[in-house]
Every structure is written in C-alpha cells, then in structure tokens.
Design a protein around this motif. Structure first.
Motif, PDB file in Angstrom:
ATOM      1  N   UNK A 202     -28.042 -22.203  -3.056  1.00  0.00           N
ATOM      2  CA  UNK A 202     -28.276 -21.814  -1.616  1.00  0.00           C
ATOM      3  C   UNK A 202     -28.589 -22.695  -0.724  1.00  0.00           C
ATOM      4  N   UNK A 203     -28.444 -24.010  -1.161  1.00  0.00           N
ATOM      5  CA  UNK A 203     -28.564 -25.009  -0.016  1.00  0.00           C
ATOM      6  C   UNK A 203     -27.331 -25.464   0.790  1.00  0.00           C
ATOM      7  N   UNK A 204     -26.347 -24.855   0.375  1.00  0.00           N
ATOM      8  CA  UNK A 204     -25.055 -25.111   1.256  1.00  0.00           C
ATOM      9  C   UNK A 204     -25.062 -24.314   2.475  1.00  0.00           C
ATOM     10  N   UNK A 205     -24.543 -24.832   3.623  1.00  0.00           N
ATOM     11  CA  UNK A 205     -24.638 -24.400   4.855  1.00  0.00           C
ATOM     12  C   UNK A 205     -23.390 -23.171   4.898  1.00  0.00           C
ATOM     13  N   UNK A 206     -23.963 -22.224   5.416  1.00  0.00           N
ATOM     14  CA  UNK A 206     -22.842 -21.161   5.690  1.00  0.00           C
ATOM     15  C   UNK A 206     -22.004 -21.398   7.231  1.00  0.00           C
ATOM     16  N   UNK A 207     -21.132 -20.561   7.414  1.00  0.00           N
ATOM     17  CA  UNK A 207     -20.549 -20.397   8.773  1.00  0.00           C
ATOM     18  C   UNK A 207     -21.581 -20.107   9.760  1.00  0.00           C
ATOM     19  N   UNK A 208     -22.631 -19.144   9.561  1.00  0.00           N
ATOM     20  CA  UNK A 208     -23.486 -18.641  10.060  1.00  0.00           C
ATOM     21  C   UNK A 208     -24.481 -19.565  10.517  1.00  0.00           C
ATOM     22  N   UNK A 209     -24.957 -20.452   9.449  1.00  0.00           N
ATOM     23  CA  UNK A 209     -25.913 -21.755   9.717  1.00  0.00           C
ATOM     24  C   UNK A 209     -25.499 -22.630  10.593  1.00  0.00           C
ATOM     25  N   UNK A 210     -23.703 -22.930  10.596  1.00  0.00           N
ATOM     26  CA  UNK A 210     -23.324 -23.939  11.551  1.00  0.00           C
ATOM     27  C   UNK A 210     -23.156 -23.355  12.935  1.00  0.00           C
ATOM     28  N   UNK A 211     -23.021 -22.055  13.053  1.00  0.00           N
ATOM     29  CA  UNK A 211     -22.848 -21.358  14.456  1.00  0.00           C
ATOM     30  C   UNK A 211     -24.296 -21.362  14.911  1.00  0.00           C
TER      31      UNK A 211
END
Length: 122
Positions: free
Chosen positions: A45-54
């Motif tokens: 779950x520690x991978x960055x999602x597009x929402x995290x990056x946004x």
C-alpha cells in the motif's frame, strides 16, 4: 484483497522470477524468499497512486503561491524600511551640517575675539 489494494497491485509472476533466480545459481529457498519479498514490495500500500501524486502537485503549487505571497510582503517591508532609513539618514545629515556649521561659527568667533584682545608687540 480489497479494491484499493487491487488498484495498486502490479502484475508479477513470483514463480517465474524464483525459477530464473534458481537458474542463475541461487538456492531454491533464497530464490523463493526473494521473489516473495519483491512481490510484497511491489504490491504494498506504500505505492503512490495518481491521487497521491495529484495531491502532492497541489501541495507544491500551494507552497509556490505562499512563497510568492511572502516575497511580495517582504519586498513591501524592505521598501518601507529602506524609505525609513533614507529619511533618518537625511535628518542625521542635516543635523550634522547644522552642528558642524555652528562649531565653525563659534570657532571663528573665538579666533576673532582672541585676535582682538591679543596684545600687539612692536
């Protein structure tokens, strides 16, 4: 596996990877452990999602805006201080001219008085 984890999952064949490690000379147990560890790291779950990056981009943009606002405020403060210092220096210069002029006038007066009362030797 819930939906969020599924969205973050990266397709990875641990068996195929472990067999390639074994083929290159790695012990079977070590190859299997390495493949599992890599799969866990890739699907965690520690991978960055597009929402995290946004969200990070939004935070960075907000930081840039805050810095720009701070720069504007500081420039105004600096300009105000510069004007105050310039005014103070002008007042000090004027006072210094007046005091030095007064000293010169008093000095000339003392010199003239001394010359007037000096005895003249024939």
């Amino acid at each position: 596996m819930d939906r969020l984890e599924f969205m973050n999952a990266v397709p990875f064949d641990t068996l195929k990877f472990a067999r390639k490690l074994e083929a290159s000379g790695m012990v079977s147990a070590t190859a299997a452990g390495t493949a599992e560890a890599l799969a866990e790291a890739m699907t965690g779950a520690e991978l960055a999602t597009k929402a995290d990056i946004a969200g990070t981009h939004t935070a960075i943009a907000g930081t840039y805006t805050a810095i720009a606002n701070l720069r504007t405020v500081l420039k105004g403060d600096i300009d105000g201080l510069r004007a105050e210092v310039k005014s103070d220096i002008e007042l000090l210069r004027r006072d210094l001219v007046i005091k030095l002029g007064s000293i010169a006038i008093v000095g000339v007066g003392v010199l003239l008085a001394a010359m007037r009362y000096m005895p003249v030797h024939p």
